[in-house]
Write an enzyme that holds these catalytic residues in place. Sequence first.
Site, PDB file in Angstrom:
ATOM      1  N   LYS A 104     -32.909  -6.568 -20.665  1.00  0.00           N
ATOM      2  CA  LYS A 104     -33.741  -6.297 -19.793  1.00  0.00           C
ATOM      3  C   LYS A 104     -33.330  -7.761 -18.513  1.00  0.00           C
ATOM      4  CE  LYS A 104     -37.418  -8.090 -23.089  1.00  0.00           C
ATOM      5  NZ  LYS A 104     -38.248  -7.774 -22.721  1.00  0.00           N
ATOM      6  N   GLU A 126     -40.885 -16.645 -19.080  1.00  0.00           N
ATOM      7  CA  GLU A 126     -41.799 -17.293 -20.106  1.00  0.00           C
ATOM      8  C   GLU A 126     -41.080 -15.650 -20.938  1.00  0.00           C
ATOM      9  OE1 GLU A 126     -42.575 -14.031 -18.649  1.00  0.00           O
ATOM     10  OE2 GLU A 126     -42.448 -12.761 -19.887  1.00  0.00           O
ATOM     11  N   SER A 383     -32.076  -0.849 -27.664  1.00  0.00           N
ATOM     12  CA  SER A 383     -32.684  -2.404 -26.479  1.00  0.00           C
ATOM     13  C   SER A 383     -31.168  -3.198 -26.417  1.00  0.00           C
ATOM     14  CB  SER A 383     -33.677  -2.392 -26.626  1.00  0.00           C
ATOM     15  OG  SER A 383     -34.642  -3.106 -27.999  1.00  0.00           O
TER      16      SER A 383
HETATM   17  C1  LIG Z   1     -33.107  -6.398 -27.501  1.00  0.00           C
HETATM   18  C2  LIG Z   1     -34.611  -6.879 -27.247  1.00  0.00           C
HETATM   19  N1  LIG Z   1     -35.700  -4.902 -27.626  1.00  0.00           N
HETATM   20  C3  LIG Z   1     -37.148  -5.396 -27.049  1.00  0.00           C
HETATM   21  C4  LIG Z   1     -37.233  -6.620 -26.476  1.00  0.00           C
HETATM   22  C5  LIG Z   1     -39.494  -6.300 -26.335  1.00  0.00           C
HETATM   23  O1  LIG Z   1     -39.863  -6.232 -25.300  1.00  0.00           O
HETATM   24  P1  LIG Z   1     -40.364  -5.045 -24.404  1.00  0.00           P
HETATM   25  O2  LIG Z   1     -41.298  -3.820 -25.233  1.00  0.00           O
HETATM   26  O3  LIG Z   1     -40.696  -5.456 -23.367  1.00  0.00           O
HETATM   27  O4  LIG Z   1     -38.991  -3.218 -24.461  1.00  0.00           O
HETATM   28  C6  LIG Z   1     -37.342  -7.708 -26.558  1.00  0.00           C
HETATM   29  C7  LIG Z   1     -37.939  -8.630 -26.283  1.00  0.00           C
HETATM   30  O5  LIG Z   1     -37.211  -9.991 -25.757  1.00  0.00           O
HETATM   31  C8  LIG Z   1     -36.227  -7.602 -26.715  1.00  0.00           C
HETATM   32  O6  LIG Z   1     -34.990  -8.748 -26.488  1.00  0.00           O
END
Ligand SMILES: Cc1ncc(COP(=O)(O)O)c(C=O)c1O
Length: 403
Positions: A104, A126, A383
């Site tokens: 993020k 948000e 992620s």
């Molecule tokens: C670690 C992590 N991965 C994935 C996501 C999902 O978001 P996005 O699909 O935009 O990557 C989030 C959302 O809070 C997150 O904190």
Amino acid sequence: MTDTTPFDTRFDDDSLMSEPDPTGRFGEFGGRFVPETLVPACQQLEAGFREAWSDPEFRDELDTILRDYAGRPSMLTECFRLSEELGVRIFMKREDLNHTGSHKINNVLGQALLAKRMGKQRLVAETGAGQHGVATATAAALMGLDCKVYMGAVDVERQALNVFRMRLLGAEVEAVHSGSKTLKDAVNEAMRDWVATVDGSHYCLGSVMGPHPYPWMVRQFHRVIGDEAREQCRAATGGDPDVVVACVGGGSNAIGIFTGFVDTDARLVGVEPAGGAAVRHGVPGVVHGMRSYLMQDEYGQVEEALSISAGLDYPGVGPEHSWLSSIGRAEYPNVTDDEVVEAFQLLSRTEGIIPALESAHAIAWLSREAHTIQGQTVVVNLSGRGDKDVAQMMDVLGDRGEA
Ligand SMILES: Cc1ncc(COP(=O)(O)O)c(C=O)c1O
């Protein structure tokens, strides 16, 4: 300011993933469905982003912050023990190692820098899992901006640690008690705030969703993930991977890594939670300023998404994913909460990496489908890290007698 990251983050306009059309559409998806009061704000943002993105000084400043503050480039780690267990050659793109613990931060540093350049003094955001809220509060602290974060009351409870972190960082956190008290409702409140304060506030949206230019702008801020991963994969293996896997809530980490591989032969897999499978079970509809796949009931009411991970608890998906699905370039399977819990344990046990529950969705798909891709090379976008989910998993595993 030169000599920033060793990877070229300048984009190639001939790519399958270049710009949306002038109305912000990817095929039939996207657009700008906002109240009249927000149209000038969206137009101003689009012009501001366009101008900044083509200015080498802005790009250099962003690259420098991404390197010196966020810790980029993130590593590409080969997972030998997991590879052996699953019979697949597995690499993880380590977005969990970024400052604040998830991908993020890439987008937020970009938007905060842009907001400052556009003369805004306040960020509104948000958050679901809290990672985007923590990242926004962090960027606001770094750049001396005020910050208010909206968060569903359910998420405030299950992500108490992140609420505390945001407050420590100087942000105001407001619990949202409407609807399902999760991410969708937090987005509604953040948009309402933005309408009322648009002169001095920038809405720092957390995924590749919302009205144009957000899906495109947020994707550009995250394409660094894919650009790095492609170079790193070529250096490690001499070629591109067979499969690229990422979890999908709104879809920002997935689009970030897909961007690096969309013009290769790699199979692109975006994994949704079974209780929030917008692409598989949704139909096109309008929500939060965009047209995209959306889970709706027979009367067109938005259905609640249900997922063990707060960050994937979203009934829609970013419009570019809807488009990639509709043209058959990417696939969007889903996994159950039980599979996610197993994957969370699997990566922790085999590699010493505790993943975010969101990221565990990608690993769950890989674990389930490994028998169909034996011997292939896979890049997983990790992620985020699982620190924020450890207390929740203690409860889940405790209930099962496993902790
Ligand atoms: C670690 C992590 N991965 C994935 C996501 C999902 O978001 P996005 O699909 O935009 O990557 C989030 C959302 O809070 C997150 O904190």
